[in-house]
Write an enzyme that holds these catalytic residues in place. Structure first.
Site, PDB file in Angstrom:
ATOM      1  N   ASP A 129       5.331  20.122   7.509  1.00  0.00           N
ATOM      2  CA  ASP A 129       6.296  21.222   7.352  1.00  0.00           C
ATOM      3  C   ASP A 129       7.508  20.825   6.504  1.00  0.00           C
ATOM      4  OD1 ASP A 129       6.645  19.546   9.720  1.00  0.00           O
ATOM      5  OD2 ASP A 129       8.412  20.759  10.157  1.00  0.00           O
ATOM      6  N   LEU A 130       7.958  19.582   6.648  1.00  0.00           N
ATOM      7  CA  LEU A 130       9.162  19.178   5.897  1.00  0.00           C
ATOM      8  C   LEU A 130       8.865  19.058   4.403  1.00  0.00           C
ATOM      9  CD1 LEU A 130      10.582  16.524   8.381  1.00  0.00           C
ATOM     10  CD2 LEU A 130      11.465  18.823   7.943  1.00  0.00           C
ATOM     11  N   LYS A 181       0.839  -1.212   0.000  1.00  0.00           N
ATOM     12  CA  LYS A 181       0.000   0.000   0.000  1.00  0.00           C
ATOM     13  C   LYS A 181       0.869   1.255   0.000  1.00  0.00           C
ATOM     14  CE  LYS A 181      -1.625   1.610   4.101  1.00  0.00           C
ATOM     15  NZ  LYS A 181      -1.415   3.024   4.476  1.00  0.00           N
ATOM     16  N   ASN A 182       1.827   1.288   0.924  1.00  0.00           N
ATOM     17  CA  ASN A 182       2.596   2.527   1.084  1.00  0.00           C
ATOM     18  C   ASN A 182       3.580   2.767  -0.055  1.00  0.00           C
ATOM     19  OD1 ASN A 182       1.159   3.053   3.346  1.00  0.00           O
ATOM     20  ND2 ASN A 182       2.760   2.492   4.801  1.00  0.00           N
ATOM     21  N   ASP A 212       4.923   0.756  12.009  1.00  0.00           N
ATOM     22  CA  ASP A 212       3.709   0.115  11.487  1.00  0.00           C
ATOM     23  C   ASP A 212       3.552  -1.337  11.943  1.00  0.00           C
ATOM     24  OD1 ASP A 212       3.085   2.465  10.217  1.00  0.00           O
ATOM     25  OD2 ASP A 212       3.783   1.835   8.239  1.00  0.00           O
ATOM     26  N   ARG A 232       1.038  14.792  12.991  1.00  0.00           N
ATOM     27  CA  ARG A 232       1.519  14.544  11.632  1.00  0.00           C
ATOM     28  C   ARG A 232       1.591  15.804  10.769  1.00  0.00           C
ATOM     29  NH1 ARG A 232      -0.736   8.989   9.368  1.00  0.00           N
ATOM     30  NH2 ARG A 232       1.203   9.109   8.190  1.00  0.00           N
ATOM     31  N   ARG A 248      -4.551  10.949   4.359  1.00  0.00           N
ATOM     32  CA  ARG A 248      -3.442  11.896   4.489  1.00  0.00           C
ATOM     33  C   ARG A 248      -2.420  11.757   3.370  1.00  0.00           C
ATOM     34  NH1 ARG A 248      -1.973  14.496   8.708  1.00  0.00           N
ATOM     35  NH2 ARG A 248       0.124  14.300   7.905  1.00  0.00           N
ATOM     36  N   ARG A 272      -8.421  -0.277   5.024  1.00  0.00           N
ATOM     37  CA  ARG A 272      -7.547   0.713   4.385  1.00  0.00           C
ATOM     38  C   ARG A 272      -6.192   0.099   4.047  1.00  0.00           C
ATOM     39  NH1 ARG A 272      -6.208   4.867   8.135  1.00  0.00           N
ATOM     40  NH2 ARG A 272      -4.766   5.269   6.458  1.00  0.00           N
ATOM     41  N   CYS A 278      -4.387  13.190  12.892  1.00  0.00           N
ATOM     42  CA  CYS A 278      -5.065  11.904  12.760  1.00  0.00           C
ATOM     43  C   CYS A 278      -4.873  11.125  14.037  1.00  0.00           C
ATOM     44  CB  CYS A 278      -4.581  11.154  11.524  1.00  0.00           C
ATOM     45  SG  CYS A 278      -3.020  10.337  11.747  1.00  0.00           S
ATOM     46  N   ILE A 287       8.593   7.034  16.514  1.00  0.00           N
ATOM     47  CA  ILE A 287       8.186   7.736  15.291  1.00  0.00           C
ATOM     48  C   ILE A 287       6.900   8.533  15.533  1.00  0.00           C
ATOM     49  CG2 ILE A 287       7.640   7.493  12.821  1.00  0.00           C
ATOM     50  CD1 ILE A 287      10.460   6.522  13.490  1.00  0.00           C
TER      51      ILE A 287
HETATM   52  N1  EPU Z   1       6.937  14.667  10.347  1.00  0.00           N
HETATM   53  C1  EPU Z   1       7.127  15.986  10.610  1.00  0.00           C
HETATM   54  N2  EPU Z   1       7.017  16.883   9.577  1.00  0.00           N
HETATM   55  C2  EPU Z   1       6.733  16.479   8.307  1.00  0.00           C
HETATM   56  C3  EPU Z   1       6.545  15.103   8.038  1.00  0.00           C
HETATM   57  C4  EPU Z   1       6.661  14.219   9.092  1.00  0.00           C
HETATM   58  O1  EPU Z   1       7.370  16.400  11.727  1.00  0.00           O
HETATM   59  O2  EPU Z   1       6.639  17.339   7.411  1.00  0.00           O
HETATM   60  C5  EPU Z   1       7.048  13.673  11.438  1.00  0.00           C
HETATM   61  C6  EPU Z   1       5.787  12.888  11.734  1.00  0.00           C
HETATM   62  O3  EPU Z   1       4.909  13.587  12.569  1.00  0.00           O
HETATM   63  C7  EPU Z   1       6.342  11.625  12.355  1.00  0.00           C
HETATM   64  C8  EPU Z   1       7.631  11.415  11.577  1.00  0.00           C
HETATM   65  O4  EPU Z   1       7.915  12.674  10.996  1.00  0.00           O
HETATM   66  O5  EPU Z   1       6.677  11.838  13.691  1.00  0.00           O
HETATM   67  C9  EPU Z   1       7.608  10.388  10.490  1.00  0.00           C
HETATM   68  O6  EPU Z   1       6.548  10.674   9.591  1.00  0.00           O
HETATM   69  P1  EPU Z   1       6.639  10.367   8.043  1.00  0.00           P
HETATM   70  O7  EPU Z   1       6.512  11.655   7.296  1.00  0.00           O
HETATM   71  O8  EPU Z   1       7.829   9.533   7.749  1.00  0.00           O
HETATM   72  O9  EPU Z   1       5.308   9.539   7.831  1.00  0.00           O
HETATM   73  P2  EPU Z   1       4.465   9.500   6.499  1.00  0.00           P
HETATM   74  O10 EPU Z   1       5.394   9.562   5.351  1.00  0.00           O
HETATM   75  O11 EPU Z   1       3.362  10.480   6.569  1.00  0.00           O
HETATM   76  C10 EPU Z   1       4.532   6.930   6.117  1.00  0.00           C
HETATM   77  C11 EPU Z   1       3.539   5.809   6.069  1.00  0.00           C
HETATM   78  C12 EPU Z   1       3.033   5.506   7.478  1.00  0.00           C
HETATM   79  C13 EPU Z   1       4.235   5.152   8.349  1.00  0.00           C
HETATM   80  C14 EPU Z   1       5.248   6.294   8.340  1.00  0.00           C
HETATM   81  C15 EPU Z   1       6.519   6.007   9.121  1.00  0.00           C
HETATM   82  C16 EPU Z   1       2.489   6.039   3.895  1.00  0.00           C
HETATM   83  C17 EPU Z   1       1.272   6.312   3.121  1.00  0.00           C
HETATM   84  N3  EPU Z   1       2.406   6.169   5.225  1.00  0.00           N
HETATM   85  O12 EPU Z   1       3.824   8.065   6.599  1.00  0.00           O
HETATM   86  O13 EPU Z   1       2.188   4.366   7.355  1.00  0.00           O
HETATM   87  O14 EPU Z   1       3.812   4.909   9.676  1.00  0.00           O
HETATM   88  O15 EPU Z   1       5.623   6.580   6.963  1.00  0.00           O
HETATM   89  O16 EPU Z   1       7.143   4.877   8.611  1.00  0.00           O
HETATM   90  O17 EPU Z   1       3.510   5.659   3.353  1.00  0.00           O
HETATM   91  C18 EPU Z   1       0.409   2.949   7.925  1.00  0.00           C
HETATM   92  O18 EPU Z   1       0.609   2.341   6.864  1.00  0.00           O
HETATM   93  O19 EPU Z   1      -0.347   2.507   8.835  1.00  0.00           O
HETATM   94  C19 EPU Z   1       1.081   4.225   8.149  1.00  0.00           C
HETATM   95  C20 EPU Z   1       0.661   5.116   9.057  1.00  0.00           C
END
Ligand code: EPU
Length: 435
Positions: A128-129, A22-23, A320, A125, A96, A412, A120, A342
Site C-alpha cells: 500500500d505504501l 542482494k538487497n 534479517d 507484506r 516479491r 536466494r 509470503c 518489523i
Molecule cells: N509494509 C507495509 N506496506 C507497504 C510496505 C511495507 O505495511 O507498502 C510493512 C511490511 O509488511 C513490514 C514493514 O512494512 O512490516 C517493512 O517492510 P519493508 O517494505 O521495509 O520491506 P521490503 O522493502 O519489502 C526489504 C528487504 C527484506 C527486509 C526488509 C526490512 C529487499 C529485497 N528486501 O523488504 O529482506 O527484511 O526490507 O528490512 O530489500 C531478506 O533479505 O531476507 C528480506 C526479507
C-alpha cells in the site's frame, strides 16, 4: 530440491570475503530502466533472486552483458526496447522484490503493469505504501486481474511531499521506488519518513552518478529534485551487511575465529553492539580502511551471555539477522528475549530450532530463549531465507548430523554458502533431497 548435510561441532577458522548486497543489487538493477544509457554494476552476487531480476528486466527490454559468472563480476544493463512495461505474475510470485521495477517503469515510460505480490512466509507484506507514494507523484492506479496498473498522466510524474511511514516505521523498497521515480518527475519531491537503510544510500549513490539530484538519503527526509533525463554510470555494489552478520554469528556459534573481508562494518553497529553484549569480539583489523569495506576479525568467548534484542528499522537491529542471532542465543548461559517489530510473524525457525533441542517460548512477537548446553542435530526445514540461515548456524554448532532441507531458500540470498563454510572448516555438503 537440494539439502545441506552438516556434521556439527567444528570450529570455524579462516577468511570469508563478503559479496555485494542482494538487497542493494535488486533496486540498483531496476534503476537501469531509468535511462537508455549503459549502467554497469560491479559485485552483483550470483543468487537465485538476482537471476529472477535479470529475467524480469530482460522481459522489460533491458539487455544485460557480463554477469556474476564471469567478466570480473561486472554486469552492464542497457534498455534497448521500451515497449513492454508488464512485470508478469510468473516472475513476481517467485520474487516479491520485483515490485521495485514499478517506480522506474512509471517514471521512464509513463506506465507500468506489475503483478501484485501475494503474501509470503514471513507475513502479509502489503504494498500500500508503494502505491500511496506513486499516487502522491500524480500516478493513476487501478487493479486489474491481480495486476497493479499505473499511469502517469501526460507521461510524466510530478514531485510532491510524501509521508511514507507506516505502523512499523518505513518501507525499504517503497522508499527505493519513490526515490527512483522522483528522479525524473517534474519538480521537487520530499519523502518524509523515508527508510534509512544503507541499501537506500547505495541506490542514491548510483542515481546521483546517473545525474539525479538527491539530498538526505540515509536520513528520514529525502529530497529529490527531478531532472529531464538520466545517463549511464559505473557503480560498485555495497557489500552485503546481512551476509556479513550471518558469518559473524557463524564464527561465534562455533567458538571460532573468522576474518571477514570487505565487511560493511559501518552498517552493522547495532549487530556488533548486540554481539559484543553476548561476548563476541568484533574488531576492524585494517586500520584506516573504508568503513564499508574493511577487514573484521570476529571471535567469541566460550561462555555466551544472554541478551535482549528488538528488531527495528535501520540503524536498529535488522530483522534479517533475527533468526541467526536467535540460533546463537540458544547456546547462551541464561534467558534471552528476542522481539520482532518489523515482521511480527517472522518466526519460522522457532519450531525447527526446538526440534534441535533449543528451549524457546514464543508469545506474540516475542520469543524467550532459554539457553541450553548443546543442540542436537536433526532434519529441519524453513521456508524463509534467513530462518534457513539460522538453522544452518544451529547445525554447525549441534552435536551430530543436521539436514537442512529445501536450501533453495538459502540460495536466494547466500552465494554458495556450503562451499564458503567448508573452506573455513565446516563439515557441510549439498545433496539432492532425500526420498
Ligand atoms: N509494509 C507495509 N506496506 C507497504 C510496505 C511495507 O505495511 O507498502 C510493512 C511490511 O509488511 C513490514 C514493514 O512494512 O512490516 C517493512 O517492510 P519493508 O517494505 O521495509 O520491506 P521490503 O522493502 O519489502 C526489504 C528487504 C527484506 C527486509 C526488509 C526490512 C529487499 C529485497 N528486501 O523488504 O529482506 O527484511 O526490507 O528490512 O530489500 C531478506 O533479505 O531476507 C528480506 C526479507
Amino acid at each position: 530440491m537440494d539439502r545441506f548435510v552438516i556434521q556439527g561441532g567444528r570450529r570455524l577458522e579462516g577468511t570469508v570475503r563478503i559479496n555485494g548486497s542482494k538487497n542493494a543489487s535488486l533496486p540498483l538493477m531496476a534503476a537501469a530502466l531509468l535511462t537508455d544509457q549503459p549502467v554497469t554494476l560491479r559485485g552483483v552476487p550470483d543468487l537465485a533472486d538476482i537471476g529472477n531480476m535479470r529475467r524480469l528486466l530482460g522481459e522489460l527490454g533491458v539487455e544485460i552483458a557480463g554477469g556474476p559468472a564471469g567478466d570480473g563480476r561486472a554486469e552492464t544493463l542497457r534498455v534497448t526496447d521500451d515497449s513492454e512495461s508488464h512485470a508478469r505474475y510468473d516472475i513476481v510470485r517467485t520474487m516479491r522484490a520485483s515490485i521495485c521495477v514499478l517506480g522506474p517503469l512509471l517514471a521512464a515510460r509513463g506506465r507500468a503493469r506489475v503483478s501484485m505480490p501475494g503474501g509470503c512466509a514471513i507475513g502479509d507484506r502489503p504494498v500500500d505504501l508503494h502505491l500511496r507514494g506513486m499516487e502522491a507523484l500524480g500516478a493513476e492506479i487501478e487493479l486489474d486481474g491481480g495486476d497493479i496498473i499505473a499511469r502517469a498522466p501526460g507521461g510524466r510524474l510530478r514531485g510532491d511531499t510524501i509521508f511514507l511511514g507506516g505502523a512499523f516505521g518505513s518501507t525499504v523498497l517503497g522508499t527505493a521506488n519513490v526515490m527512483s521515480a522522483a528522479t525524473l518527475a517534474e519538480g521537487t519531491t520530499v519523502i518524509e519518513s523515508a527508510a534509512c537503510e544503507p541499501e537506500i544510500v547505495d541506490l542514491a549513490r548510483l542515481l546521483t552518478a546517473m545525474g539525479a539530484k538527491i539530498e538526505g538519503a540515509g536520513s528520514p527526509r529525502v529530497t529529490v529534485h527531478g531532472v529531464e533525463k538520466l545517463g549511464g554510470a559505473d557503480h560498485a555494489v555495497l557489500p552485503d551487511r546481512i551476509e556479513a552478520a550471518t558469518y559473524m554469528c557463524a564464527a561465534a556459534i562455533t567458538n571460532g575465529v573468522l576474518t571477514l573481508e570487505d565487511c560493511p562494518l559501518d552498517c552493522l553497529l547495532s549487530v556488533t553492539d548486540r554481539l559484543e553484549a553476548v561476548g563476541v569480539r568484533v574488531e576492524c583489523v585494517d586500520g584506516n580502511a573504508d568503513p564499508l569495506r574493511c577487514a573484521v576479525r570476529v571471535a567469541a568467548d566460550r561462555v555466551l551471555k544472554p541478551i535482549e534484542v528488538t528488531t527495528q528499522p535501520h540503524p536498529g537491529f535488522p530483522t534479517d539477522v533475527q533468526a541467526q542471532l536467535m540460533a546463537l542465543l540458544c547456546l547462551a548461559d541464561g534467558n534471552s528475549v528476542v522481539t520482532e517489530k518489523i515482521f511480527p510473524e517472522r518466526f519460522l525457525h522457532v519450531a525447527e530450532l526446538s526440534r534441535m533441542g533449543a528451549r524457546l517460548f514464543r508469545q506474540g512477537n516475542t520469543v524467550v530463549v532459554s539457553g541450553v548446553r548443546t543442540l542436537k542435530g536433526a532434519p529441519v526445514m524453513a521456508s524463509d531465507l534467513r530462518a534457513s540461515a539460522g538453522l544452518v548456524l544451529a547445525g554447525l554448532a549441534a552435536e551430530g548430523t543436521t539436514t537442512v532441507n529445501r536450501v533453495y531458500h538459502l540460495d536466494r540470498g547466500y552465494e554458495r554458502m556450503e562451499e564458503r563454510l567448508a573452506a573455513v572448516g565446516a563439515v557441510i555438503e549439498r545433496a539432492g533431497e532425500s526420498a
